[in-house]
Write a protein that holds these residues in place. Structure first.
Motif, PDB file in Angstrom:
ATOM      1  N   VAL A 700       0.657  -1.375  -0.046  1.00  0.00           N
ATOM      2  CA  VAL A 700      -0.031   0.046  -0.173  1.00  0.00           C
ATOM      3  C   VAL A 700       0.884   1.261  -0.039  1.00  0.00           C
ATOM      4  O   VAL A 700       0.529   2.207  -0.824  1.00  0.00           O
ATOM      5  CB  VAL A 700      -0.978  -0.279   1.238  1.00  0.00           C
ATOM      6  CG1 VAL A 700      -1.717   1.310   1.292  1.00  0.00           C
ATOM      7  CG2 VAL A 700      -1.906  -1.312   1.442  1.00  0.00           C
ATOM      8  N   GLY A 701       2.007   1.214   0.561  1.00  0.00           N
ATOM      9  CA  GLY A 701       2.997   2.544   0.754  1.00  0.00           C
ATOM     10  C   GLY A 701       3.385   2.782  -0.370  1.00  0.00           C
ATOM     11  O   GLY A 701       3.278   3.867  -1.025  1.00  0.00           O
ATOM     12  N   ALA A 702       3.992   1.726  -1.320  1.00  0.00           N
ATOM     13  CA  ALA A 702       4.307   1.914  -2.762  1.00  0.00           C
ATOM     14  C   ALA A 702       3.496   2.568  -3.638  1.00  0.00           C
ATOM     15  O   ALA A 702       3.612   3.458  -4.429  1.00  0.00           O
ATOM     16  CB  ALA A 702       5.054   0.781  -3.181  1.00  0.00           C
ATOM     17  N   SER A 703       2.211   2.060  -3.259  1.00  0.00           N
ATOM     18  CA  SER A 703       0.941   2.454  -4.395  1.00  0.00           C
ATOM     19  C   SER A 703       0.746   3.903  -4.070  1.00  0.00           C
ATOM     20  O   SER A 703       0.498   4.860  -4.971  1.00  0.00           O
ATOM     21  CB  SER A 703      -0.223   1.753  -4.186  1.00  0.00           C
ATOM     22  OG  SER A 703       0.145   0.315  -4.295  1.00  0.00           O
ATOM     23  N   ASN A 704       0.723   4.346  -2.815  1.00  0.00           N
ATOM     24  CA  ASN A 704       0.626   5.668  -2.292  1.00  0.00           C
ATOM     25  C   ASN A 704       1.717   6.621  -2.912  1.00  0.00           C
ATOM     26  O   ASN A 704       1.358   7.727  -3.364  1.00  0.00           O
ATOM     27  CB  ASN A 704       0.590   5.869  -0.733  1.00  0.00           C
ATOM     28  CG  ASN A 704      -0.645   5.089  -0.146  1.00  0.00           C
ATOM     29  OD1 ASN A 704      -1.925   4.930  -0.710  1.00  0.00           O
ATOM     30  ND2 ASN A 704      -0.484   4.814   1.150  1.00  0.00           N
ATOM     31  N   ILE A 814      -7.673   2.456  -4.419  1.00  0.00           N
ATOM     32  CA  ILE A 814      -8.919   1.925  -3.680  1.00  0.00           C
ATOM     33  C   ILE A 814      -9.055   0.477  -3.790  1.00  0.00           C
ATOM     34  O   ILE A 814      -8.990  -0.052  -2.817  1.00  0.00           O
ATOM     35  CB  ILE A 814     -10.441   2.413  -4.135  1.00  0.00           C
ATOM     36  CG1 ILE A 814     -10.354   3.986  -3.974  1.00  0.00           C
ATOM     37  CG2 ILE A 814     -11.469   1.523  -3.696  1.00  0.00           C
ATOM     38  CD1 ILE A 814     -11.714   4.622  -4.610  1.00  0.00           C
ATOM     39  N   PHE A 815      -8.297   0.016  -4.892  1.00  0.00           N
ATOM     40  CA  PHE A 815      -8.339  -1.395  -5.314  1.00  0.00           C
ATOM     41  C   PHE A 815      -7.206  -1.998  -4.303  1.00  0.00           C
ATOM     42  O   PHE A 815      -7.425  -2.959  -3.755  1.00  0.00           O
ATOM     43  CB  PHE A 815      -8.025  -1.684  -6.494  1.00  0.00           C
ATOM     44  CG  PHE A 815      -8.890  -3.109  -7.095  1.00  0.00           C
ATOM     45  CD1 PHE A 815     -10.237  -3.114  -7.417  1.00  0.00           C
ATOM     46  CD2 PHE A 815      -8.140  -4.173  -7.382  1.00  0.00           C
ATOM     47  CE1 PHE A 815     -10.787  -4.330  -7.747  1.00  0.00           C
ATOM     48  CE2 PHE A 815      -8.740  -5.443  -7.642  1.00  0.00           C
ATOM     49  CZ  PHE A 815     -10.108  -5.273  -7.979  1.00  0.00           C
ATOM     50  N   CYS A 816      -6.235  -1.421  -4.142  1.00  0.00           N
ATOM     51  CA  CYS A 816      -5.023  -1.918  -3.469  1.00  0.00           C
ATOM     52  C   CYS A 816      -5.235  -1.800  -1.998  1.00  0.00           C
ATOM     53  O   CYS A 816      -4.564  -2.640  -1.243  1.00  0.00           O
ATOM     54  CB  CYS A 816      -3.691  -0.952  -3.778  1.00  0.00           C
ATOM     55  SG  CYS A 816      -3.050  -1.512  -5.294  1.00  0.00           S
ATOM     56  N   ARG A 817      -5.939  -1.048  -1.593  1.00  0.00           N
ATOM     57  CA  ARG A 817      -6.293  -0.777  -0.036  1.00  0.00           C
ATOM     58  C   ARG A 817      -7.425  -1.890   0.398  1.00  0.00           C
ATOM     59  O   ARG A 817      -7.518  -2.280   1.424  1.00  0.00           O
ATOM     60  CB  ARG A 817      -6.800   0.546   0.202  1.00  0.00           C
ATOM     61  CG  ARG A 817      -7.066   1.019   1.517  1.00  0.00           C
ATOM     62  CD  ARG A 817      -5.688   0.992   2.378  1.00  0.00           C
ATOM     63  NE  ARG A 817      -5.714   1.186   3.801  1.00  0.00           N
ATOM     64  CZ  ARG A 817      -4.836   1.213   4.603  1.00  0.00           C
ATOM     65  NH1 ARG A 817      -3.638   0.900   4.277  1.00  0.00           N
ATOM     66  NH2 ARG A 817      -5.105   1.348   5.920  1.00  0.00           N
ATOM     67  N   LEU A 818      -8.541  -1.899  -0.476  1.00  0.00           N
ATOM     68  CA  LEU A 818      -9.625  -2.702  -0.061  1.00  0.00           C
ATOM     69  C   LEU A 818      -9.377  -4.033  -0.571  1.00  0.00           C
ATOM     70  O   LEU A 818     -10.184  -5.018   0.276  1.00  0.00           O
ATOM     71  CB  LEU A 818     -11.001  -2.196  -0.615  1.00  0.00           C
ATOM     72  CG  LEU A 818     -11.134  -0.671  -0.279  1.00  0.00           C
ATOM     73  CD1 LEU A 818     -12.408  -0.224  -0.743  1.00  0.00           C
ATOM     74  CD2 LEU A 818     -11.072  -0.544   1.137  1.00  0.00           C
ATOM     75  N   ALA A 821      -5.380  -6.219   0.643  1.00  0.00           N
ATOM     76  CA  ALA A 821      -4.429  -5.043   0.904  1.00  0.00           C
ATOM     77  C   ALA A 821      -3.295  -5.698   1.548  1.00  0.00           C
ATOM     78  O   ALA A 821      -3.281  -6.726   2.309  1.00  0.00           O
ATOM     79  CB  ALA A 821      -5.133  -4.067   1.786  1.00  0.00           C
ATOM     80  N   LEU A 822      -1.963  -5.363   1.171  1.00  0.00           N
ATOM     81  CA  LEU A 822      -0.675  -5.812   1.740  1.00  0.00           C
ATOM     82  C   LEU A 822      -0.029  -4.401   2.146  1.00  0.00           C
ATOM     83  O   LEU A 822       0.940  -4.003   1.504  1.00  0.00           O
ATOM     84  CB  LEU A 822       0.039  -6.587   0.769  1.00  0.00           C
ATOM     85  CG  LEU A 822       1.265  -7.182   1.347  1.00  0.00           C
ATOM     86  CD1 LEU A 822       0.836  -8.456   1.996  1.00  0.00           C
ATOM     87  CD2 LEU A 822       2.023  -7.917   0.012  1.00  0.00           C
ATOM     88  N   PRO A 823      -0.185  -4.043   3.318  1.00  0.00           N
ATOM     89  CA  PRO A 823       0.388  -2.918   4.048  1.00  0.00           C
ATOM     90  C   PRO A 823       1.974  -3.225   4.123  1.00  0.00           C
ATOM     91  O   PRO A 823       2.338  -4.299   4.628  1.00  0.00           O
ATOM     92  CB  PRO A 823      -0.336  -2.778   5.482  1.00  0.00           C
ATOM     93  CG  PRO A 823      -1.327  -3.248   5.402  1.00  0.00           C
ATOM     94  CD  PRO A 823      -1.136  -4.508   4.500  1.00  0.00           C
ATOM     95  N   ALA A 824       2.757  -2.284   3.765  1.00  0.00           N
ATOM     96  CA  ALA A 824       4.431  -2.584   3.874  1.00  0.00           C
ATOM     97  C   ALA A 824       4.727  -2.545   5.446  1.00  0.00           C
ATOM     98  O   ALA A 824       5.700  -3.271   5.710  1.00  0.00           O
ATOM     99  CB  ALA A 824       4.958  -1.351   3.294  1.00  0.00           C
ATOM    100  N   ARG A 825       3.928  -2.148   6.364  1.00  0.00           N
ATOM    101  CA  ARG A 825       4.306  -1.919   7.805  1.00  0.00           C
ATOM    102  C   ARG A 825       4.128  -3.485   8.221  1.00  0.00           C
ATOM    103  O   ARG A 825       4.773  -4.147   8.950  1.00  0.00           O
ATOM    104  CB  ARG A 825       3.595  -1.007   8.533  1.00  0.00           C
ATOM    105  CG  ARG A 825       2.150  -1.129   8.281  1.00  0.00           C
ATOM    106  CD  ARG A 825       1.363  -0.071   9.269  1.00  0.00           C
ATOM    107  NE  ARG A 825       1.511   1.363   8.881  1.00  0.00           N
ATOM    108  CZ  ARG A 825       1.280   2.335   9.401  1.00  0.00           C
ATOM    109  NH1 ARG A 825       0.666   2.182  10.670  1.00  0.00           N
ATOM    110  NH2 ARG A 825       1.711   3.602   8.964  1.00  0.00           N
ATOM    111  N   LYS A 826       3.027  -4.104   7.553  1.00  0.00           N
ATOM    112  CA  LYS A 826       2.681  -5.464   8.047  1.00  0.00           C
ATOM    113  C   LYS A 826       3.922  -6.410   7.521  1.00  0.00           C
ATOM    114  O   LYS A 826       4.349  -7.070   8.347  1.00  0.00           O
ATOM    115  CB  LYS A 826       1.339  -6.070   7.470  1.00  0.00           C
ATOM    116  CG  LYS A 826       1.084  -7.246   7.863  1.00  0.00           C
ATOM    117  CD  LYS A 826      -0.069  -7.730   7.417  1.00  0.00           C
ATOM    118  CE  LYS A 826      -0.655  -9.269   7.556  1.00  0.00           C
ATOM    119  NZ  LYS A 826      -1.700  -9.848   6.707  1.00  0.00           N
TER     120      LYS A 826
END
Length: 1082
Positions: A700-704, A814-818, A821-826
């Motif tokens: 998600v971070g890279a997408s943002n 929206i698609f990457c978040r919902l 989702a694979l958060p970089a922090r996780k």
């Protein structure tokens, strides 16, 4: 002990000649301070009082700016920016120059020539250009293949079978969904910048052919667009390659040699400064500006080396010099090993300084009486309870280890009279009963004994590394044949001096036996730390020998000058592969017993929780399930298969590919629904779909981060389009020149500032509006009259692009978040926790236990490749940490700085692992005394390994779950102090036993029984340590060097425990700490 004088110069070896000399030299680097001159800065115009002075300041500012701009234009980055802008100007001729536009055909899309040149710009090495051209060809061919298949399906199903809706569904799901999903999977799997831009090129082709061109919608098989794409690819690759090779060409082979030369020089500076800091007792040397600059220069050189090595492979293979490439890689690996050895050397020096600080800052204990019944070796034994000295809260600079001038130029080893007065041996002869009073005096004595030889060895190795060995690949390698002999001579001198120095050091410690036992243990610990540093220096010398061997082999291969092109002989590789498969499993004894760890690819991201843990956690243990009945048997057989399939689909890379394919299909379906088809075309939905492909990233971070850069760049590019069109009024010459100016600024951002995506998005937005609008004015064969046709409405065109890109970005975010989702922090937390678990399991093996195994096939507690795998894993965790900083959550921002400190401590723990691995690898065969010591301390070492593993697991659990730690995390230092106490008691009581045996041998036979009885009673009362009795070793005699191995182990363990304590404090600051008053049941 009186204050010692300046450190004398020792015999050192001149690397180029092998001559022994005692000429004066110094490890200090000349400090070149650059004082800022007024001529180097812009002068404010307000400084001048008169008009002439103001005019002089203005003229000075003008000339200074001109000289700086000229210097930048001559720099590699400036030349790269010029190359890219020239290539873009030539690529825009595909739209502005009528003959080139006619060659590309009457259809729309000529601006893609400039788009490809923007993606695969010529500001790269020749090897990277070869790779870029290959990727561009593959990307366009893949897009054409998907386009041909989609048109064929449209004709067959939609026209022949007259099932138009079914054909649309098949095209959407198979060719667009699966086609884009597959290249999305390739993008994240390879994680290569060039592959990512290749995916964007393929996406443009697929999206344009399927959703915009019209043949698919009309069920017509047309090759016009396919032929045009081949022409576009041909023109773009020719322009980029010609500019790359003719205008300031850059060779990756030359860059690799230059970066290796820079890296070797940086290591030389770091080695000298570390040794100088150790010799002068100046810990500030490691935090000085010079050391930081040398370290930063090596880090940047290492990045360039790896990059140039990968790119030079294509150059070497193209000219048939594969063997030189392999030897270049071998030299690069030896340089990396040298850097690891420098890290170990610095770690050993830091250990010594920390030890002296600990002893100095502890409470004064020399004057504290110790009662006879006090057990100083209990688990609560505190090492800090030792003699200390204070000086304004810091350790004084040690006066005995400053360098002294020595004007002798002869090479005889006989010291001068002044040196004789300063000789440690002479000092001992005049003060035979000298007893050190503090740990710092032990350190001073060690430097006085070994300092000259250490300084000489470091100077010899530093001079070898400073030699300009590497030049261009075509130039001969300047390697003196005398280097290896000189290094061997220097190591021999150092080894001899090291042996004598350690003997003298331990003899001196024997004079301190009247002091308290805790102080004596501190003395021995400091002495062991000194020995550990000298051992680390020898380890660096061993790596230097490997470095010289690799350079010598490279020199030999280069002088041969053979060109083989073996990579083209595919039949040889097929034969070797077939032969290896045929022989597999036939001769088990011939197979290697040590299987190296699979090397983690440089571009691969950490997977987090490993597969073996997931499989074990997800298995339902069908072996214990009931198997009676047909239904139970079917369920028992099918369930694991279904679970395996679902597990495969649940993999991060597979889910990412599915997510991209599903998202692209849902977005593109509006191009096939009759009610939305015109809206999709009018608002240029294809550019929104392309933005979705670009924004979709693994985390998600890279997408943002990509989405923000894409939106900002698009708005800026659209603004430049409107401004330039109004200025040029549609004139091709003006548009070309203004476009060149825009490209120069964009490429400056990409090449000079290193922000490739942002600069690329600015230029792509400009291409898709400005060049596209001019194509419309030339009456191209396209249905774009809604934007003005031959009289393009430039504001409307730019606005449509901005809206389409914005919608695509929002859809991607929206698609990457919902969706999955694979958060970089996780991923970062999972990866860090797994790294800690891995380190804990590795340490649990016991760094020294492996040396006691009679059947051991290796001498290191770490398997082949584990150190490199963990190091690369930690590097990729830093990438995830950077991505996590771009993620936004309601609970707050990602603690970037705190985890940065945790990663710094983790890196130091990895350095300690490497240092311990070197100690065990290069120790060789154990002596009888070392075996006795290891067997005697086996229980404490096992407890310490288990406790460190426990701490690693506790920290990993806290990081993974984000739970607070408890206040009962087990302490490693208690067991370590217990180990040190047992070693000291073993040494003392073993010496007493030897003296008792000697006395017993001289007594008469009648008194022998009484003496043995006395000894037995003495053992019962005085020879029982905190962990048991000292064993009877028989005829085994322990020497002082036998204790060095265990002390090195204790030192490294202390360093690991210290860093784990730092991590524990950081986690306490992040998640808090629970005590016994916490109420958790709610």
């Amino acid at each position: 002990m009186p204050p010692r004088q300046k450190l004398r110069n020792g015999t050192w070896i001149i690397p180029g000649t092998g001559e022994r000399t005692r000429r004066q030299f110094t490890l200090r680097r000349s400090q070149s301070y650059h004082y800022a001159d007024d001529h180097d800065h812009i002068r404010p115009l307000t400084d001048g009082e008169t008009l002439c002075e103001k005019a002089a300041n203005a003229w000075h500012n003008l000339t200074l700016s001109a000289s700086q701009i000229l210097a930048w234009l001559r720099s590699p980055k400036g030349q790269g920016t010029i190359k890219c802008s020239v290539a873009y100007l030539l690529a825009s001729m595909g739209t502005f120059w009528h003959p080139a536009a006619k060659f590309l055909g009457p259809m729309d899309g000529k601006h893609i020539v400039a788009t490809i040149v923007t993606y695969f710009h010529p500001a790269r090495t020749a090897g990277s250009q070869i790779e870029a051209v290959a990727i561009a060809i593959l990307a366009v061919c893949y897009a054409i293949l998907i386009g041909i298949c989609s048109m064929a399906t449209s004709v067959l199903v939609g026209d022949v079978l007259e099932m138009e809706k079914l054909s649309y569904a098949l095209i959407l799901v198979i060719y667009l969904g699966f086609g884009l999903g597959f290249i999305g999977w390739v993008k994240q799997k390879l994680n290569n910048p060039l592959v990512s831009v290749g995916v964007s090129i393929a996406s443009i082709g697929i999206i344009t052919i399927i959703t915009k061109e019209g043949s698919v919608h009309n069920s017509v098989f047309s090759t016009d667009k396919i032929v045009q794409y081949f022409k576009i690819l041909l023109m773009a690759t020719i322009i980029s390659t010609v500019v790359n090779l003719l205008l300031w060409p850059v060779s990756a082979r030359h860059g690799l040699r230059k970066s290796m030369r820079t890296a070797a020089s940086s290591l030389s500076e770091m080695l000298s400064m570390i040794a100088n800091g150790f010799l002068t007792g100046a810990e500030e040397e490691f935090t000085s500006k010079s050391f930081k600059e040398a370290s930063a220069k090596y880090t940047s050189s290492l990045t360039l080396m790896n990059k140039n090595a990968r790119e030079s492979k294509y150059e070497y293979y193209l000219i048939g010099q594969e063997q030189i490439y392999r030897n270049d890689k071998a030299v690069l690996k030896t340089i990396e090993l040298l850097a690891q050895a420098v890290g170990g050397l610095r770690s050993a020096a830091n250990t010594q300084f920390e030890l002296l600080k600990e002893k100095a800052n502890g409470p004064l204990s020399a004057n504290i009486p110790i009662s006879p019944g006090t057990n100083v070796f209990s688990p609560s034994f505190e090492r800090a309870l030792s003699f200390s000295f204070r000086s304004n809260g810091r350790v004084d600079r040690l006066s005995a280890i400053d360098e002294a001038p020595d004007e002798r130029s002869d090479w005889e080893e006989q010291p001068t009279p002044s040196q004789e007065r300063e000789s440690p041996i002479e000092l001992r002869s005049t003060l035979p009963a000298f007893a050190p009073r503090s740990p710092s005096e032990i350190f001073e004595l060690f430097i006085a004994l070994l300092g000259p030889s250490m300084k000489s060895l470091v100077y010899t190795m530093s001079e070898i590394l400073k030699q300009p060995t590497f030049d261009t690949p075509d130039a001969p390698i300047e390697l003196h044949e005398q280097f290896k002999h000189s290094l061997g001579e220097a190591v021999s001198l150092f080894n001899e001096s090291r042996r004598k120095a350690l003997e003298e050091l331990y003899k001196t410690i024997e004079n301190a036996r009247s002091m308290s036992e805790s102080i004596e243990a501190d003395f021995e610990e400091v002495a062991a730390a000194c020995g550990h540093f000298s051992f680390s220096l020898l380890s660096f010398a061993d790596e230097m020998q490997k470095y010289l061997d690799a350079v010598e082999e490279l020199k030999y291969i280069s002088e041969q000058g053979k060109r083989t092109w073996s990579w083209l002989k595919i039949w040889n590789k097929i034969g070797v592969l077939w032969k290896s498969r045929k022989e597999t499993g036939q001769d088990m004894e011939s197979q290697g017993l040590i299987k190296p760890i699979k090397r983690m690819r440089q571009s691969q991201l950490p997977r987090g929780i490993p597969k073996v843990m997931k499989d074990r956690r997800g298995t339902l243990r069908w072996d214990n399930a009931p198997s009676d009945g047909i239904w139970n048997s079917i369920v028992r057989k099918l369930s694991p298969i279904i679970w395996t399939v679902l597990g495969f689909l649940a993999r991060d890379d597979i889910r990412f590919g599915l997510k991209v394919g599903i998202g692209a299909t849902l977005y593109a379906m509006f191009a096939f629904i009759p009610a939305t088809m015109e809206v999709y075309r009018h608002w240029r939905g294809e550019w929104g779909l392309l933005s979705f492909m670009i924004v979709c990233s693994m985390t998600v971070g890279a997408s943002n981060a990509t989405g923000l850069a894409r939106f900002t760049g698009t708005v800026m590019g659209a603004s430049f389009v409107v401004i330039n069109w109004l200025i040029a009024d549609g004139n091709p010459v003006g548009l070309a020149l203004l476009g060149w100016a825009v490209s120069f600024g964009a490429f400056y951002i990409m090449v000079d500032r290193g922000n490739g995506p942002f600069g690329r998005f600015i230029l792509l937005s400009y291409n898709v509006s400005s060049l596209y609008a001019y194509s419309l004015s030339q009456n191209v064969d396209d249905d774009d009259d809604d934007e003005g046709g031959i009289h393009p409405r430039i504001r409307e065109i730019a606005f449509h692009r901005v809206v389409a890109v914005s919608i695509g970005i929002m859809w991607g975010l929206i698609f990457c978040r919902l969706i999955w989702a694979l958060p970089a922090r996780k991923k970062f937390k999972e990866g860090l926790a797994v790294l800690y678990l891995q380190m804990g399991l590795i340490w649990k093996r016991g760094p020294l236990a492996i040396l006691l195994r009679n059947d051991a096939t290796f001498t290191s507690f770490m398997k082949l490749g584990e150190q490199a795998a963990m190091q690369r894993y930690a590097t990729q965790l830093q990438t995830l940490r950077s991505s996590a900083s771009n993620e936004y959550e309601l609970r707050g921002p990602f603690p970037f700085d705190a985890y940065g400190r945790i990663m710094a401590s983790t890196q130091r723990v990895l350095d300690a692992f490497h240092a311990m691995s070197l100690v065990t690898q290069k120790h060789g065969r154990l002596s009888e005394g070392e075996q006795a010591l290891l067997n005697h301390t086996a229980e404490e070492r096992a407890q310490m390994c288990a406790r460190i593993c426990h701490v690693f697991e506790s920290l990993a659990s806290s990081i993974m779950l984000e739970y607070p730690l408890t206040d009962v995390i087990p302490s490693v230092m208690v067991i370590r102090d217990k180990l040190l106490g047992k070693i000291f008691r073993f040494r003392k009581e073993h010496s007493a036993s030897l003296r008792t045996m000697t006395e017993t041998a001289t007594t008469t036979a009648c008194d022998d029984d009484e003496a043995r009885g006395s000894n037995s009673n003495g053992k019962d009362t005085g020879k029982t340590s905190a962990t048991g009795q000292v064993p009877n070793l028989g005829n085994v005699t322990l020497e002082e060097p036998d204790y060095a191995l265990l002390y090195a182990y204790a030192l490294v363990t202390g360093q690991v425990a210290k860093e784990l304590k730092i991590v524990e404090k950081e986690l306490e600051g992040l998640f808090g700490r629970m005590d016994e008053e916490a109420m958790l049941l709610e």
